[in-house]
Design an enzyme around this catalytic site. Structure first.
Site, PDB file in Angstrom:
ATOM      1  N   SER A 143      90.124  50.879  46.084  1.00 37.30           N
ATOM      2  CA  SER A 143      90.686  49.810  44.791  1.00 37.30           C
ATOM      3  C   SER A 143      89.912  48.582  44.938  1.00 37.30           C
ATOM      4  O   SER A 143      90.155  48.127  45.742  1.00 37.30           O
ATOM      5  CB  SER A 143      92.139  49.920  44.836  1.00 37.30           C
ATOM      6  OG  SER A 143      92.605  49.042  43.768  1.00 37.30           O
ATOM      7  N   SER A 195      88.597  41.643  32.737  1.00 41.60           N
ATOM      8  CA  SER A 195      88.779  40.716  31.623  1.00 41.60           C
ATOM      9  C   SER A 195      89.202  39.249  31.782  1.00 41.60           C
ATOM     10  O   SER A 195      89.318  38.608  30.881  1.00 41.60           O
ATOM     11  CB  SER A 195      90.113  41.565  31.005  1.00 41.60           C
ATOM     12  OG  SER A 195      91.293  41.296  31.650  1.00 41.60           O
ATOM     13  N   HIS A 223      88.584  46.828  28.502  1.00 42.75           N
ATOM     14  CA  HIS A 223      87.835  45.570  27.879  1.00 42.75           C
ATOM     15  C   HIS A 223      86.733  45.903  27.405  1.00 42.75           C
ATOM     16  O   HIS A 223      85.907  44.921  27.170  1.00 42.75           O
ATOM     17  CB  HIS A 223      88.085  44.336  28.853  1.00 42.75           C
ATOM     18  CG  HIS A 223      89.513  43.913  28.832  1.00 42.75           C
ATOM     19  ND1 HIS A 223      90.277  43.177  28.007  1.00 42.75           N
ATOM     20  CD2 HIS A 223      90.613  44.356  29.852  1.00 42.75           C
ATOM     21  CE1 HIS A 223      91.410  42.839  28.382  1.00 42.75           C
ATOM     22  NE2 HIS A 223      91.668  43.653  29.445  1.00 42.75           N
ATOM     23  N   LYS A 254      93.555  47.040  21.887  1.00 41.08           N
ATOM     24  CA  LYS A 254      92.848  45.916  22.144  1.00 41.08           C
ATOM     25  C   LYS A 254      91.536  45.821  21.367  1.00 41.08           C
ATOM     26  O   LYS A 254      91.933  45.793  20.231  1.00 41.08           O
ATOM     27  CB  LYS A 254      92.122  45.599  23.543  1.00 41.08           C
ATOM     28  CG  LYS A 254      93.596  45.213  24.638  1.00 41.08           C
ATOM     29  CD  LYS A 254      93.204  44.840  25.982  1.00 41.08           C
ATOM     30  CE  LYS A 254      94.369  44.682  26.615  1.00 41.08           C
ATOM     31  NZ  LYS A 254      94.617  44.850  28.313  1.00 41.08           N
ATOM     32  N   THR A 284     108.538  59.813  24.188  1.00 44.03           N
ATOM     33  CA  THR A 284     108.352  60.195  22.848  1.00 44.03           C
ATOM     34  C   THR A 284     106.748  59.975  22.825  1.00 44.03           C
ATOM     35  O   THR A 284     106.387  58.769  22.920  1.00 44.03           O
ATOM     36  CB  THR A 284     109.065  59.459  22.015  1.00 44.03           C
ATOM     37  OG1 THR A 284     110.593  59.992  22.452  1.00 44.03           O
ATOM     38  CG2 THR A 284     109.015  59.735  20.430  1.00 44.03           C
ATOM     39  N   THR A 369      98.334  36.773  37.174  1.00 42.87           N
ATOM     40  CA  THR A 369      97.423  37.335  36.485  1.00 42.87           C
ATOM     41  C   THR A 369      95.768  37.259  37.124  1.00 42.87           C
ATOM     42  O   THR A 369      94.919  37.826  37.052  1.00 42.87           O
ATOM     43  CB  THR A 369      97.498  37.010  35.068  1.00 42.87           C
ATOM     44  OG1 THR A 369      98.617  37.245  34.617  1.00 42.87           O
ATOM     45  CG2 THR A 369      96.379  37.691  33.941  1.00 42.87           C
TER      46      THR A 369
HETATM   47  C1  LIG Z   1      95.664  45.259  28.960  1.00 48.85           C
HETATM   48  C2  LIG Z   1      95.226  46.130  30.231  1.00 48.85           C
HETATM   49  C3  LIG Z   1      95.550  47.500  30.571  1.00 48.85           C
HETATM   50  C4  LIG Z   1      96.819  47.884  29.622  1.00 48.85           C
HETATM   51  O1  LIG Z   1      96.707  48.333  28.620  1.00 48.85           O
HETATM   52  P1  LIG Z   1      97.656  48.176  27.297  1.00 48.85           P
HETATM   53  O2  LIG Z   1      97.024  49.017  26.272  1.00 48.85           O
HETATM   54  O3  LIG Z   1      97.771  46.762  26.957  1.00 48.85           O
HETATM   55  O4  LIG Z   1      99.052  48.658  27.996  1.00 48.85           O
HETATM   56  C5  LIG Z   1      94.992  48.134  31.538  1.00 48.85           C
HETATM   57  N1  LIG Z   1      94.098  47.623  32.020  1.00 48.85           N
HETATM   58  C6  LIG Z   1      93.628  46.430  31.955  1.00 48.85           C
HETATM   59  C7  LIG Z   1      92.280  45.992  32.586  1.00 48.85           C
HETATM   60  C8  LIG Z   1      94.051  45.501  30.977  1.00 48.85           C
HETATM   61  O5  LIG Z   1      93.428  44.388  30.566  1.00 48.85           O
END
Ligand SMILES: *Cc1c(COP(=O)(O)O)cnc(C)c1O
Length: 412
Positions: A143, A195, A223, A254, A284, A369
């Protein structure tokens, strides 16, 4: 003293919150409404004097597809045709024709045999990685150290051995791969566009290593989907390496502007995840209204590059203006424009001033983050951010940098 007083729950919880305050990273959610058709303009609810107009600079609806007329129309039509929700899991009543169509559309986007929808990108990463690795006896997961929290959760929940390789460091990855038994199943997990820094993984080289050490690969293109490649299939589309990556994962929330997540891979793998992943099975399915919107968005971005080109131009322009002004814009090769602050309290303060005095909304990005000491403001300019908006933004930032006695870099 009764047993009931032995644990002071209230104290423990309030201490947990106090720790965040004292580090300056207590999260405050900004209360907004976006103005349809006028992105990036929005309204902010703050205090009691009614909503105030703001400009959004930190949305992940990168291309404003969440307001695209085709997307909105498709959602209205679906709502009136089939109603609001799906009514069930995919297995029990919730497998609508919209879901089937979208999976075919996404498989085609990535040149894979099949795709599978989840309720979010987070769930797709968690569910797929945890399930996949459980199906491979003795699997070791490699990873990248900057992988997203959702991948880390999936890896942890798989219960597998994990080796963390230094960010984008191929030599380190090779070293870790070489240290394992050739008979051990191996999975390499990474992102295409990171990102928070805006850099890109060396995908072809990672795939070379995967071939050499007989590993499978998992690439989070969250991203990048919609934004890179001639059809919006991400960096793997742009660099024509999609066929070399075993599983491509993406979000629909996104650049595609709606909600949901997915993976694309060969039929056998999709069949395994569909059949074994609790995070896919026991929930669901996405509302058909959302899926209809995503379908319109994916189809539009497959044949239109105007949005992608507008975004790239806007990002290049904003980076240029920030550099000229001496602002510490980080070295991003993508649409992400991160401005280094390096302190959580300052990052929050700058963001507060921007919102209160300039009507500029950009969220501070703090630990966990990003690593401590690299706190930043992360701007995501898109095709709808005008040069005038950018100039106003940069002027505001320079004024605040000055006011806070932070150093501007002299132009080279
Ligand atoms: C935002 C994000 C996710 C999660 O995607 P969502 O659809 O918002 O749950 C997964 N991987 C990365 C790198 C992200 O930035």
């Amino acid at each position: 003293m009764g047993l009931s007083s032995a644990v002071n729950y209230k104290h423990i919880f309030s201490q947990a919150i106090e720790r965040l305050h004292s580090e300056g990273r207590y999260r405050v959610f900004i209360d907004i409404l976006r103005n349809k058709g006028a992105y990036p303009n929005a309204r902010c609810f703050h205090g009691h004097n009614g909503p105030k107009p703001i400009t959004v600079w930190c949305s992940n609806d990168y291309l404003a597809m969440g307001q695209h007329p085709k997307v909105v129309a498709a959602m209205e039509e679906a709502l009136h045709d089939v109603g609001a929700g799906s009514g069930g899991t995919r297995n029990i009543g919730g497998n609508t024709h919209y879901h089937v169509d979208l999976e075919n559309e996404l498989a085609d986007l990535h040149g894979k045999e099949a795709a599978l929808l989840f309720t979010s990108g987070y769930v797709s990463n968690e569910a797929t990685l945890s399930t996949l690795a459980k199906l491979l006896p003795g699997c070791v997961i490699f990873s990248d150290e900057l992988n997203h929290a959702s991948m880390i959760a999936g890896i942890r929940n798989s219960g597998c051995e994990k080796r963390v390789w230094r960010h984008n460091d191929l030599d380190h990855l090779r070293e870790l791969l070489a240290a394992e038994d050739p008979e051990t199943p191996k999975l390499i997990a990474f992102e295409s566009v990171y990102s928070m820094d805006g850099d890109i993984a060396p995908i072809a080289e990672i795939c070379d290593l995967a071939d050499e050490y007989n590993a499978i690969t998992y690439c989070d293109e969250v991203h990048a989907v919609g934004m890179y490649g001639p059809r919006g299939g991400g960096i793997t589309d742009r660099d024509a390496v999609a066929d070399r990556v075993t599983i491509i994962e993406g979000t629909l929330g996104k650049a595609f502007g709606v909600m949901g997540g997915y993976i694309a891979a060969d039929k056998m793998i999709i069949d395994c995840i569909r059949s074994y992943a609790p995070g896919f099975i026991f929930t669901t399915s996405l509302s058909p209204v959302l899926v209809a919107g995503v379908l319109a968005s994916v189809r539009h971005l497959k044949q239109s590059s105007v949005e992608r080109e507008g975004q790239q131009a806007a990002a290049a322009k904003l980076k240029e203006l920030m550099r000229e002004a001496g602002l510490p814009v980080m070295n991003s090769v993508t649409h992400i424009v991160p401005l280094l602050v390096g302190d959580p309290v300052k990052a929050k303060k700058i963001s507060d001033i921007l919102l209160a005095e300039y009507g500029v909304y950009v969220q501070p990005i703090n630990y966990p983050t990003v690593p401590r000491g690299t706190e930043r403001l992360r701007f995501t300019p898109g095709p709808a951010h005008s040069e005038e908006m950018m100039r106003d933004l940069v002027a505001a930032l320079v004024e605040i940098w000055d006011r806070m006695e932070m150093e501007l870099q002299k132009a080279a």
